[in-house]
Design a protein around this motif. Structure first.
Motif, PDB file in Angstrom:
ATOM      1  N   THR A   1       0.834  -1.208   0.000  1.00 12.93           N
ATOM      2  CA  THR A   1       0.000   0.000   0.000  1.00 12.93           C
ATOM      3  C   THR A   1       0.864   1.252   0.000  1.00 12.93           C
ATOM      4  O   THR A   1       0.585   2.211  -0.735  1.00 12.93           O
ATOM      5  CB  THR A   1      -0.918   0.007   1.241  1.00 12.93           C
ATOM      6  OG1 THR A   1      -1.756  -1.149   1.223  1.00 12.93           O
ATOM      7  CG2 THR A   1      -1.777   1.257   1.265  1.00 12.93           C
ATOM      8  N   ARG A   2       1.916   1.237   0.787  1.00 15.16           N
ATOM      9  CA  ARG A   2       2.809   2.398   0.826  1.00 15.16           C
ATOM     10  C   ARG A   2       3.452   2.633  -0.532  1.00 15.16           C
ATOM     11  O   ARG A   2       3.538   3.776  -1.003  1.00 15.16           O
ATOM     12  CB  ARG A   2       3.894   2.202   1.888  1.00 15.16           C
ATOM     13  CG  ARG A   2       4.755   3.442   2.112  1.00 15.16           C
ATOM     14  CD  ARG A   2       5.866   3.181   3.120  1.00 15.16           C
ATOM     15  NE  ARG A   2       6.531   4.415   3.499  1.00 15.16           N
ATOM     16  CZ  ARG A   2       7.446   5.036   2.759  1.00 15.16           C
ATOM     17  NH1 ARG A   2       7.796   4.517   1.582  1.00 15.16           N
ATOM     18  NH2 ARG A   2       7.990   6.169   3.163  1.00 15.16           N
ATOM     19  N   ASP A   3       3.910   1.562  -1.169  1.00 11.41           N
ATOM     20  CA  ASP A   3       4.529   1.699  -2.484  1.00 11.41           C
ATOM     21  C   ASP A   3       3.548   2.291  -3.494  1.00 11.41           C
ATOM     22  O   ASP A   3       3.926   3.136  -4.312  1.00 11.41           O
ATOM     23  CB  ASP A   3       5.023   0.335  -2.984  1.00 11.41           C
ATOM     24  CG  ASP A   3       6.237  -0.167  -2.219  1.00 11.41           C
ATOM     25  OD1 ASP A   3       6.878   0.651  -1.537  1.00 11.41           O
ATOM     26  OD2 ASP A   3       6.538  -1.371  -2.323  1.00 11.41           O
ATOM     27  N   ARG A   4       2.299   1.846  -3.436  1.00 12.91           N
ATOM     28  CA  ARG A   4       1.303   2.352  -4.373  1.00 12.91           C
ATOM     29  C   ARG A   4       1.059   3.844  -4.154  1.00 12.91           C
ATOM     30  O   ARG A   4       0.968   4.625  -5.108  1.00 12.91           O
ATOM     31  CB  ARG A   4      -0.008   1.566  -4.208  1.00 12.91           C
ATOM     32  CG  ARG A   4      -1.041   1.912  -5.263  1.00 12.91           C
ATOM     33  CD  ARG A   4      -2.108   0.841  -5.377  1.00 12.91           C
ATOM     34  NE  ARG A   4      -3.125   0.926  -4.337  1.00 12.91           N
ATOM     35  CZ  ARG A   4      -3.237   0.070  -3.326  1.00 12.91           C
ATOM     36  NH1 ARG A   4      -2.387  -0.929  -3.198  1.00 12.91           N
ATOM     37  NH2 ARG A   4      -4.199   0.199  -2.440  1.00 12.91           N
ATOM     38  N   ILE A   5       0.996   4.251  -2.903  1.00 15.03           N
ATOM     39  CA  ILE A   5       0.795   5.669  -2.578  1.00 15.03           C
ATOM     40  C   ILE A   5       1.975   6.509  -3.059  1.00 15.03           C
ATOM     41  O   ILE A   5       1.796   7.573  -3.672  1.00 15.03           O
ATOM     42  CB  ILE A   5       0.602   5.836  -1.057  1.00 15.03           C
ATOM     43  CG1 ILE A   5      -0.710   5.208  -0.612  1.00 15.03           C
ATOM     44  CG2 ILE A   5       0.647   7.314  -0.661  1.00 15.03           C
ATOM     45  CD1 ILE A   5      -0.873   5.133   0.898  1.00 15.03           C
TER      46      ILE A   5
ATOM     47  N   ARG B   1      -6.267  13.795  -3.246  1.00 12.60           N
ATOM     48  CA  ARG B   1      -6.056  13.359  -4.628  1.00 12.60           C
ATOM     49  C   ARG B   1      -5.218  12.094  -4.698  1.00 12.60           C
ATOM     50  O   ARG B   1      -5.508  11.178  -5.479  1.00 12.60           O
ATOM     51  CB  ARG B   1      -5.390  14.476  -5.419  1.00 12.60           C
ATOM     52  CG  ARG B   1      -5.218  14.134  -6.897  1.00 12.60           C
ATOM     53  CD  ARG B   1      -4.739  15.302  -7.699  1.00 12.60           C
ATOM     54  NE  ARG B   1      -4.587  14.959  -9.112  1.00 12.60           N
ATOM     55  CZ  ARG B   1      -4.145  15.800 -10.038  1.00 12.60           C
ATOM     56  NH1 ARG B   1      -3.836  17.038  -9.703  1.00 12.60           N
ATOM     57  NH2 ARG B   1      -4.035  15.406 -11.298  1.00 12.60           N
ATOM     58  N   VAL B   2      -4.171  12.039  -3.896  1.00 10.77           N
ATOM     59  CA  VAL B   2      -3.317  10.851  -3.895  1.00 10.77           C
ATOM     60  C   VAL B   2      -4.112   9.629  -3.455  1.00 10.77           C
ATOM     61  O   VAL B   2      -4.017   8.556  -4.066  1.00 10.77           O
ATOM     62  CB  VAL B   2      -2.091  11.062  -2.977  1.00 10.77           C
ATOM     63  CG1 VAL B   2      -1.329   9.748  -2.803  1.00 10.77           C
ATOM     64  CG2 VAL B   2      -1.166  12.127  -3.553  1.00 10.77           C
ATOM     65  N   ALA B   3      -4.917   9.790  -2.409  1.00  8.53           N
ATOM     66  CA  ALA B   3      -5.721   8.670  -1.930  1.00  8.53           C
ATOM     67  C   ALA B   3      -6.700   8.202  -3.008  1.00  8.53           C
ATOM     68  O   ALA B   3      -6.853   6.998  -3.246  1.00  8.53           O
ATOM     69  CB  ALA B   3      -6.477   9.074  -0.669  1.00  8.53           C
TER      70      ALA B   3
ATOM     71  N   LEU C   1      -7.700   4.519  -2.408  1.00 12.05           N
ATOM     72  CA  LEU C   1      -7.773   4.413  -0.955  1.00 12.05           C
ATOM     73  C   LEU C   1      -8.587   5.564  -0.377  1.00 12.05           C
ATOM     74  O   LEU C   1      -8.904   6.529  -1.073  1.00 12.05           O
ATOM     75  CB  LEU C   1      -6.357   4.444  -0.351  1.00 12.05           C
ATOM     76  CG  LEU C   1      -5.390   3.357  -0.820  1.00 12.05           C
ATOM     77  CD1 LEU C   1      -3.972   3.724  -0.416  1.00 12.05           C
ATOM     78  CD2 LEU C   1      -5.785   2.008  -0.236  1.00 12.05           C
ATOM     79  N   GLN C   2      -8.884   5.461   0.907  1.00 13.29           N
ATOM     80  CA  GLN C   2      -9.498   6.560   1.634  1.00 13.29           C
ATOM     81  C   GLN C   2      -8.395   7.411   2.258  1.00 13.29           C
ATOM     82  O   GLN C   2      -7.344   6.874   2.657  1.00 13.29           O
ATOM     83  CB  GLN C   2     -10.433   6.032   2.726  1.00 13.29           C
ATOM     84  CG  GLN C   2     -11.650   5.289   2.195  1.00 13.29           C
ATOM     85  CD  GLN C   2     -12.543   6.185   1.352  1.00 13.29           C
ATOM     86  OE1 GLN C   2     -12.778   7.342   1.695  1.00 13.29           O
ATOM     87  NE2 GLN C   2     -13.030   5.647   0.229  1.00 13.29           N
ATOM     88  N   PRO C   3      -8.593   8.743   2.357  1.00 10.57           N
ATOM     89  CA  PRO C   3      -7.537   9.619   2.920  1.00 10.57           C
ATOM     90  C   PRO C   3      -6.956   9.165   4.260  1.00 10.57           C
ATOM     91  O   PRO C   3      -5.739   9.275   4.460  1.00 10.57           O
ATOM     92  CB  PRO C   3      -8.245  10.973   3.033  1.00 10.57           C
ATOM     93  CG  PRO C   3      -9.253  10.947   1.918  1.00 10.57           C
ATOM     94  CD  PRO C   3      -9.743   9.520   1.868  1.00 10.57           C
ATOM     95  N   PRO C   4      -7.773   8.631   5.186  1.00  4.73           N
ATOM     96  CA  PRO C   4      -7.174   8.185   6.460  1.00  4.73           C
ATOM     97  C   PRO C   4      -6.078   7.141   6.299  1.00  4.73           C
ATOM     98  O   PRO C   4      -5.181   7.032   7.141  1.00  4.73           O
ATOM     99  CB  PRO C   4      -8.375   7.622   7.227  1.00  4.73           C
ATOM    100  CG  PRO C   4      -9.552   8.357   6.676  1.00  4.73           C
ATOM    101  CD  PRO C   4      -9.251   8.524   5.209  1.00  4.73           C
ATOM    102  N   ALA C   5      -6.126   6.375   5.204  1.00  2.00           N
ATOM    103  CA  ALA C   5      -5.103   5.354   4.988  1.00  2.00           C
ATOM    104  C   ALA C   5      -3.723   5.973   4.835  1.00  2.00           C
ATOM    105  O   ALA C   5      -2.706   5.378   5.208  1.00  2.00           O
ATOM    106  CB  ALA C   5      -5.456   4.525   3.749  1.00  2.00           C
TER     107      ALA C   5
ATOM    108  N   ASP D   1       8.431  14.084   0.708  1.00  2.00           N
ATOM    109  CA  ASP D   1       9.807  13.597   0.841  1.00  2.00           C
ATOM    110  C   ASP D   1       9.938  12.185   0.281  1.00  2.00           C
ATOM    111  O   ASP D   1      10.909  11.863  -0.415  1.00  2.00           O
ATOM    112  CB  ASP D   1      10.236  13.606   2.313  1.00  2.00           C
ATOM    113  CG  ASP D   1      10.489  15.006   2.844  1.00  2.00           C
ATOM    114  OD1 ASP D   1      10.686  15.930   2.020  1.00  2.00           O
ATOM    115  OD2 ASP D   1      10.480  15.183   4.078  1.00  2.00           O
ATOM    116  N   ALA D   2       8.951  11.345   0.573  1.00  2.00           N
ATOM    117  CA  ALA D   2       8.992   9.968   0.075  1.00  2.00           C
ATOM    118  C   ALA D   2       8.864   9.938  -1.448  1.00  2.00           C
ATOM    119  O   ALA D   2       9.532   9.139  -2.119  1.00  2.00           O
ATOM    120  CB  ALA D   2       7.869   9.157   0.715  1.00  2.00           C
ATOM    121  N   ALA D   3       8.037  10.821  -1.996  1.00  2.00           N
ATOM    122  CA  ALA D   3       7.860  10.868  -3.445  1.00  2.00           C
ATOM    123  C   ALA D   3       9.134  11.338  -4.136  1.00  2.00           C
ATOM    124  O   ALA D   3       9.560  10.770  -5.152  1.00  2.00           O
ATOM    125  CB  ALA D   3       6.696  11.794  -3.798  1.00  2.00           C
ATOM    126  N   ALA D   4       9.753  12.382  -3.606  1.00  2.00           N
ATOM    127  CA  ALA D   4      10.999  12.895  -4.191  1.00  2.00           C
ATOM    128  C   ALA D   4      12.103  11.847  -4.116  1.00  2.00           C
ATOM    129  O   ALA D   4      12.872  11.661  -5.075  1.00  2.00           O
ATOM    130  CB  ALA D   4      11.428  14.175  -3.467  1.00  2.00           C
TER     131      ALA D   4
END
Length: 231
Positions: A11-15, A35-37, A42-46, A59-62
């Motif tokens: 799930t983290r990788d997909r986000i 938008r990312v969710a 996914l739902q935003p709380p995820a 930071d994770a995306a960059a």
């Protein structure tokens, strides 16, 4: 437990991949949690169960985008000319910065500055290329100074090219900047010239780990003395 961890990582990788695509193409403003969710299904709380806030996600995306770039550098095999390998690495770095201005801006933002795994690996690859030049007797400064000069010149070149108005764009600036750095750190001869003590010292330092007569402590002490001589 292992299955839950695997699901969480997936799930983290997909986000991160969704956020990275948005960041690369549209900039940080497009990377909203809603938008990312939505685009990740996914739902935003995820997102908040995996990332502290939007900055953490950015930071994770960059890091994801830059890690792909560094992985590409690692697949490039060294040639017989370490200087040309350095030029090739320079060109790759400049091209990455120009093609990914939003990512580059985040990576260099002083307020967010930190050594990510991809950044550390990128510097390590550069240091290895500089080391091969030193071993060939072509370096007139210490390896550490050469790495720092190359990095600072590269950052300045990308920043300048990204901020120049279109009518002032200089397609040859990156090549000129590399040539200027090369003149500052390299000697002209392919072998160590006896008239250039700094080049001799730089080349000799690359051989220290291979000197069997020296203990690790002795090699470290000799290396310290040599660094002083490089000035």
């Amino acid at each position: 437990m292992a299955r839950n961890t695997q699901r969480r990582d997936s799930t983290r990788d997909r986000i991160v991949k969704v956020a990275a695509d948005l960041l690369r193409d549209q900039g940080p403003a497009a990377v909203t949690t809603r938008r990312v969710a939505h685009e990740a299904g996914l739902q935003p709380p995820a997102l908040y169960r995996l990332f502290q806030d939007k900055d953490d996600l950015l930071d994770a995306a960059a890091e994801h985008v830059f890690a792909e770039h560094v992985a590409g550098k690692q697949t490039t095999a060294p040639s017989g000319d370490p200087v040309e390998d350095l030029r090739a690495g320079w060109n790759m770095q400049i091209s990455f910065g120009l093609a990914n201005p939003y990512v580059y801006g985040l990576l260099l933002d002083p307020a967010r500055a930190r050594d990510t795994p991809a950044q550390v690996q990128g510097v390590r690859i550069l240091a290895e290329r500089v080391h091969r030049i030193a071993a060939a007797g072509r370096l007139r400064v210490s390896e550490e100074r050469a790495v720092n000069l190359i990095r600072s010149a590269g950052v300045g070149t990308v920043h300048t090219l990204l901020t120049l108005p279109p009518e002032q764009s200089d397609p040859h600036l990156a090549d000129a900047a590399f040539d200027a750095v090369a003149r500052a750190i390299l000697v002209d001869e392919p072998a160590v010239p006896t008239r250039d003590p700094a080049a001799v010292v730089a080349a000799f330092r690359t051989l220290l780990p291979e000197l069997p007569a020296l203990s690790r402590a002795e090699a470290a002490l000799l290396d310290e003395w040599l660094r002083r001589g490089e000035g």
